[in-house]
Design an enzyme around this catalytic site. Structure first.
Site, PDB file in Angstrom:
ATOM      1  N   ARG A 274       0.816  -1.215   0.000  1.00 43.04           N
ATOM      2  CA  ARG A 274       0.000   0.000   0.000  1.00 43.04           C
ATOM      3  C   ARG A 274       0.851   1.266   0.000  1.00 43.04           C
ATOM      4  NH1 ARG A 274      -4.689  -2.082   4.120  1.00 43.04           N
ATOM      5  NH2 ARG A 274      -6.036  -2.909   2.474  1.00 43.04           N
TER       6      ARG A 274
ATOM      7  N   GLY B  12      -8.318  -9.471  -1.256  1.00 44.87           N
ATOM      8  CA  GLY B  12      -7.123  -9.901  -0.538  1.00 44.87           C
ATOM      9  C   GLY B  12      -6.581 -11.266  -0.933  1.00 44.87           C
TER      10      GLY B  12
ATOM     11  N   GLY C 120     -12.755  -4.328   0.071  1.00 43.78           N
ATOM     12  CA  GLY C 120     -14.154  -3.895   0.177  1.00 43.78           C
ATOM     13  C   GLY C 120     -14.500  -2.827  -0.846  1.00 43.78           C
TER      14      GLY C 120
END
Ligand code: AMP
Length: 417
Positions: A36, A375, A398
């Protein structure tokens, strides 16, 4: 008016950037996966190279207030290394006025965890378990009220706002959505957000046919919205992984001790009916690799998925199904994959998931567009070293699912509208 990072003049400007630096940490606060952070670096480098300065804001974990365990200080040094520039730190995201004002072009300031404040999410904290509805409503009203000041303070630090946090774009939080209103002519997506939204558009708006979605994972319930929206878009829907057994049970099959959701049986039947009415080819596994126990080393047996012996667990898909899916995937021009085809954390039951990754890589090499998100499918693709062999690997779990459900994400809408 939405601006674009490539055409915006950052020289002498302070950019406040919402990043998703919610990275996993081990017990000694070492980052175990910095994907990330690396994903946001191109945007950050672009601002610095164009003469701007950076104020970075993110959440980390789910603190319920100020909690050193969730301090962004743990990742300050790593960000500096990835960025190749020193990173200053503001201990309180609401008291960074002086540090922000002193920032010079090329300098970087990281704000402490936004979620140390309840105002970031706009949800009251610390309510008694037996709080009445009136008390809950009053607490909610109070936090929404103080949220305005919270957002205003963050906005006051900067001249422009960039959202590059796709992983949290499905949340209407202070830093992901509300702050954009303070920058009506100076708000934009970072490169990561641009890539993620383009990837979603590639499958929902511009898909070349045949379009195949492969949806796996443990539960129907968490993907029902996605499946329903996809029934209007795809030619083929491959249903695999733990969610298969709810579909099998719904059709009267014997599933032994396999994972399933009885309460989702009516929805599963509805999906099958709708698919038939719309001419979508639904492909379920015909046979399953079942385990006697739910473990990696257990005895395995390939059985008819409609006739799994009592006490056995369906844990992977079998070769006949894989052969059929290979044909479908290789004939596709657009491919979406979300969710593993089995309990891939156990090497003995990872074969189906790995084969699917291989077929998608092959189809991509032949010219198909492939998007992998969520994921576990991302973990599978990464573990196999296939990240570069698919068209796009999403950083959003999500957020990606909600986008595929067809919902407008608050973080996206705040920039676009
Ligand atoms: P999800 O988060 O819904 O995408 O689900 C991912 C999880 O589904 C992984 O942890 C897999 O181990 C699990 N899973 C996949 N297939 C099965 C199965 N047949 N039985 C139990 N769990 C499964």
């Amino acid at each position: 008016m939405q601006q674009y990072i490539d055409s915006y003049d950052f020289s002498g400007k302070k950019a406040i950037v919402r990043v998703d630096f919610n990275v996993p940490l081990d017990d000694d606060f070492n980052i175990t996966d910095d994907t990330r952070i690396r994903a946001a670096i191109p945007t950050l480098k672009k601002v610095l190279a164009s003469g701007g300065s950076l104020i970075l804001m993110s959440h980390l974990g789910r603190p319920k207030g100020v909690d050193a365990k969730f301090s962004l200080k743990h990742i300050q040094q790593h960000i500096a290394e990835c960025l190749g520039a020193p990173v200053q730190f503001a201990d309180d995201c609401q008291k960074a006025d002086a540090q922000a004002a002193a920032l010079k072009p090329g300098e970087v300031l990281l704000l402490e965890n936004l979620r140390f404040y309840a105002e970031e999410e706009g949800k009251p904290r610390g309510l008694a378990a037996d709080a009445s509805d009136e008390e809950k409503a009053a607490a909610k009203k109070a936090v929404k009220e103080s949220q305005k000041e919270f957002v205003k303070k963050l906005a006051s630090y900067a001249d422009c706002y960039i959202n590059d946090a796709f992983g949290t774009a499905h949340r209407a939080h202070a830093s992901t959505a509300l702050i954009a209103a303070y920058f009506p002519n100076d708000k934009m997506f970072g490169y990561l957000m641009e890539k993620e939204t383009a990837a979603v558009d590639n499958i929902l708006k511009n898909a070349r046919r045949p379009f195949t979605a492969i949806i796996g994972g443990s539960k129907v319930s968490s993907k029902l919205g996605v499946i329903k929206n996809l029934l209007d878009k795809v030619d083929n829907l491959i249903i695999c992984g733990g969610m298969s057994y709810t579909f099998v049970k719904a059709q009267g099959g014997r599933i032994g001790d396999s994972i399933h959701e009885d309460e989702l049986i009516p929805d599963a039947l509805e999906v099958l009916r709708t698919a038939e009415a719309k001419g979508v080819n639904i492909s379920l596994s015909a046979e399953t690799v079942a385990g006697k126990e739910f473990s990696d080393t257990t005895e395995r047996r390939t059985v008819d998925i409609f006739n799994i012996p009592d006490g056995w667990h369906g844990m992977d898909c079998g070769e006949a199904s894989l052969a059929r899916w290979k044909e479908i995937i290789l004939a596709s021009k657009t491919i979406l994959w979300n969710g593993p085809a089995g309990v891939f954390e156990f090497p003995s039951f990872a074969h189906g998931t790995e084969q699917i990754a291989t077929y998608i890589a092959e189809a991509t090499q032949n010219g198909a567009y492939s998007l992998v998100g969520g994921g576990d499918s991302v973990a599978a693709v990464t573990r196999m070293g296939f990240s570069d062999k698919v068209s796009y690997v999403s950083t959003g779990g999500g957020a990606l699912l909600e986008a595929i459900e067809g919902k407008e994400l608050p973080g996206v809408a705040a920039i676009r509208n």
